[in-house]
Design a protein around this motif. Sequence first.
Motif, PDB file in Angstrom:
ATOM      1  N   GLU A 121       0.857  -1.193   0.000  1.00 39.33           N
ATOM      2  CA  GLU A 121       0.000   0.000   0.000  1.00 39.33           C
ATOM      3  C   GLU A 121       0.885   1.232   0.000  1.00 39.33           C
ATOM      4  O   GLU A 121       1.788   1.361   0.830  1.00 39.33           O
ATOM      5  N   GLU A 125      -3.140   3.544  -2.078  1.00 45.01           N
ATOM      6  CA  GLU A 125      -3.322   2.621  -3.208  1.00 45.01           C
ATOM      7  C   GLU A 125      -2.743   1.259  -2.835  1.00 45.01           C
ATOM      8  O   GLU A 125      -1.580   1.141  -2.464  1.00 45.01           O
ATOM      9  N   LYS A 126      -3.580   0.213  -2.947  1.00 40.25           N
ATOM     10  CA  LYS A 126      -3.147  -1.147  -2.629  1.00 40.25           C
ATOM     11  C   LYS A 126      -3.092  -1.980  -3.902  1.00 40.25           C
ATOM     12  O   LYS A 126      -3.957  -1.860  -4.769  1.00 40.25           O
ATOM     13  N   THR A 141      -4.017  -3.415  -8.922  1.00 40.32           N
ATOM     14  CA  THR A 141      -4.961  -3.452  -7.808  1.00 40.32           C
ATOM     15  C   THR A 141      -5.860  -4.685  -7.892  1.00 40.32           C
ATOM     16  O   THR A 141      -5.883  -5.391  -8.909  1.00 40.32           O
ATOM     17  N   ASP A 161       3.905  -3.113   3.478  1.00 38.14           N
ATOM     18  CA  ASP A 161       4.118  -4.350   2.724  1.00 38.14           C
ATOM     19  C   ASP A 161       3.374  -5.475   3.425  1.00 38.14           C
ATOM     20  O   ASP A 161       3.794  -5.962   4.474  1.00 38.14           O
ATOM     21  N   TYR A 162       2.250  -5.903   2.832  1.00 39.90           N
ATOM     22  CA  TYR A 162       1.449  -6.957   3.439  1.00 39.90           C
ATOM     23  C   TYR A 162       2.004  -8.346   3.157  1.00 39.90           C
ATOM     24  O   TYR A 162       1.518  -9.331   3.724  1.00 39.90           O
TER      25      TYR A 162
END
Length: 268
Positions: A121, A125-126, A141, A161-162
């Motif tokens: 993200e 914005e992801k 996205t 950072d997921y």
Amino acid sequence: MKIDADELLKWGMMLLKAALILVAGHYLTVLVINIMKRSFKKIDVDVSLEKFLCKTVNIVLHVIIILSALNALGISTTGLLAALSAAAVAVALALKDSLGSIAGGIILLLTKRFKTGDFIEINGEKGNVLQIDMMHTVLKTLDNRHVVIPNGVVVNSQIVDYSSEDIRRLDLAFSISYDNDVKKAESVIISVANAESRVLKTPELPFARVSEYAASSVDIAVQVWCKTSDYLLLKFDLLEEIRRAFDENGITIPYNQLDVHIENKDNS
């Protein structure tokens, strides 16, 4: 017009030498790049960094090869280098507003803040990182949009950072009526979570406790751990499964209510 055989032979040898330098240099460059690619795979280098380094080495080596071939032909490369330097300065001045993005791209590629394929993200914005080039970072996205963000903005922004860890904690919140048994609701939630195979028992067991006594409801916070790859679908499934379990156990999810009291006054 008389052609000097020695002069012709001399030029022929120079042309042959230059051609050999170009051909051999090209194949040597291809060999070096292939060796680099194999080495990068062994040490798990990010795809974008690999492309950047290979492209840079390819350009530098071909410039050296061309200059060597010109030198073999007896052409002085000093003036050419000076002209190239002047052109580089002119281009740098013309693109001064883009230099920040270029510097940002180099920083991102070398510091490895995130890598291609990560779900991140940036400024709200992801998306998954499709590409990190010299000027931009491209995200894809969840609704299949491509978001192009200048690297100058990326390097100065907060980045989430997921994908950096293999597991994540999933946080959910449920509201129940004041008329319901809180402990029963917590037990139902824990039972549903324990029955879900994607919910991990480490680093912590599923958790459900009262988080707030709101105006129209008792709010329960739920925390479970799962694999990062399972996070999104597990979230949707738990929301549906816990709501279904609430219905089966007579636990109601309230809505905002307004009690109106009418007072009848006799003014006579």
